[in-house]
Scaffold this active site. Structure first.
Site, PDB file in Angstrom:
ATOM      1  N   SER A 130     -35.813 -17.899  50.121  1.00 59.74           N
ATOM      2  CA  SER A 130     -35.613 -18.807  51.253  1.00 59.74           C
ATOM      3  C   SER A 130     -36.775 -18.781  52.239  1.00 59.74           C
ATOM      4  O   SER A 130     -37.175 -19.820  52.775  1.00 59.74           O
ATOM      5  CB  SER A 130     -34.311 -18.460  51.984  1.00 59.74           C
ATOM      6  OG  SER A 130     -33.210 -18.572  51.110  1.00 59.74           O
ATOM      7  N   HIS A 181     -35.782 -17.026  57.312  1.00 54.61           N
ATOM      8  CA  HIS A 181     -35.891 -18.474  57.438  1.00 54.61           C
ATOM      9  C   HIS A 181     -36.855 -18.867  58.561  1.00 54.61           C
ATOM     10  O   HIS A 181     -37.772 -19.668  58.355  1.00 54.61           O
ATOM     11  CB  HIS A 181     -34.511 -19.077  57.714  1.00 54.61           C
ATOM     12  CG  HIS A 181     -33.618 -19.107  56.520  1.00 54.61           C
ATOM     13  ND1 HIS A 181     -32.512 -19.940  56.420  1.00 54.61           N
ATOM     14  CD2 HIS A 181     -33.647 -18.409  55.353  1.00 54.61           C
ATOM     15  CE1 HIS A 181     -31.915 -19.758  55.261  1.00 54.61           C
ATOM     16  NE2 HIS A 181     -32.583 -18.829  54.602  1.00 54.61           N
TER      17      HIS A 181
END
Length: 254
Positions: A130, A181
Site C-alpha cells: 500500500s 499510506h
C-alpha cells in the site's frame, strides 16, 4: 492512461515487465503462504514481515520486504489491481530503472514512517504494497500540480477520485497502516521531480511502435476507435470494484 488496451496477458507482460513481475510475485507469495500454506512460505513470511521490534534488533531488510507480502486474498487482489491500473503508465514514462526506484522508494518511506511512529512492541507486524501504491498516487498528484503536460484531464479526474476514496478508506477502515499510506504518498510526491525529468506523456502507440516489426503483433489502427471506453465508465467501474472488494472483505467472503 488507465484504459488497458493490451490484447492479452502476454502483451501486457511484454509492454510492462516490471509491473507484471511485481504482480506475479504478489500472487506467488499469496499461493505459497496463504493458499498452500507451505512451510517454505511460512519461513518467507516470518523472514519478511515488517516488525518494528525486529528492526530495532538490526533486521533492517524489514523496511523493504513487507512491500511484497499481503494479509490474505482481498489485500493482495486490491493492491495488485491498483498496481495494474496505475503502474503501467508510469513504467513507460519513467523507464524500468526509475520506476523501480520510485516504487520501492515510496514503499520504504512508508515503512520507515511505520517504524518511526508505529508501536515497537514485539507483537506488532505490518505488511503490504500500500505504501508503494500510494507513492504512485503521489507522483500523479505531483504531475497534476506541477507537470500538467504529462497527464490529460480525464486521467486527472480518475486519479483524484480514486485517491480521495483511498484516503477516506485509510482513516475509516480498521487494520490500516495509516503511516504507510500517508508517508508512502509523501515519498512518491518527493521523488517525482527527480524521476520525471525528461519524461514524456504516456502513449499506447509507443509500445506498439517498439514491437511493430514483430509478426506476432498485427496492428489495426481503427481498433482503438471501435473499442474506446469513456473515462466516466472507467471511473464507475473502478469505484464499483473498490466498493465490492470492501464489502466482501467486511463479510469475510474473500
Amino acid at each position: 492512461m488507465f484504459i488497458r488496451t493490451e490484447r492479452s496477458v502476454k502483451e501486457f507482460i511484454q509492454f510492462y515487465p516490471i509491473v507484471a513481475g511485481l504482480v506475479i510475485i504478489h500472487i506467488a507469495l499469496w499461493l505459497l503462504i496463504d493458499l498452500l500454506q507451505l512451510q517454505f512460505g511460512t519461513v518467507l513470511y516470518q523472514w519478511g514481515v515488517g516488525s518494528n521490534f525486529l528492526i530495532d534488533q538490526g533486521q533492517y531488510w524489514r523496511l523493504f520486504t513487507p512491500v511484497f507480502l499481503h494479509a490474505g486474498l482481498t489485500h493482495m487482489l486490491f493492491n495488485s489491481f491498483a498496481l495494474v491500473l496505475f503502474g503501467p503508465a508510469l513504467e513507460q514514462m519513467l523507464g524500468k530503472a526509475k520506476f523501480l526506484v520510485a516504487y520501492f522508494g515510496a514503499g520504504i518511506a512508508g515503512n520507515l514512517a511505520t517504524y518511526a511512529f508505529g508501536p515497537s512492541d514485539i507483537w506488532y507486524t505490518h505488511l503490504g504494497a500500500s505504501g508503494a501504491i500510494y507513492g504512485l498516487f503521489g507522483m500523479y498528484v505531483f504531475m497534476i500540480a506541477f507537470r500538467k503536460h504529462l497527464i490529460d484531464p480525464g486521467s486527472t479526474q480518475v486519479v483524484m477520485i480514486i485517491f480521495i476514496i483511498g484516503l477516506i478508506m485509510t482513516f475509516v477502515r480498521s487494520n490500516i497502516n495509516v503511516n504507510a499510506h500517508i508517508f508512502g504518498f509523501i515519498g512518491g510526491f518527493a521523488i517525482a521531480p527527480l524521476v520525471l525529468a525528461n519524461a514524456k506523456p504516456f502513449s499506447p502507440w509507443r509500445n506498439r511502435r517498439r514491437y511493430q516489426d514483430d509478426d506476432s503483433i498485427q496492428f489495426d489502427p481503427n481498433r482503438w476507435k471501435k473499442k474506446r471506453v469513456s473515462k466516466k465508465k472507467i471511473i464507475w467501474i473502478v469505484v464499483g470494484i473498490l466498493v465490492l472488494l470492501g464489502i466482501l472483505g467486511r463479510l469475510n467472503i474473500l
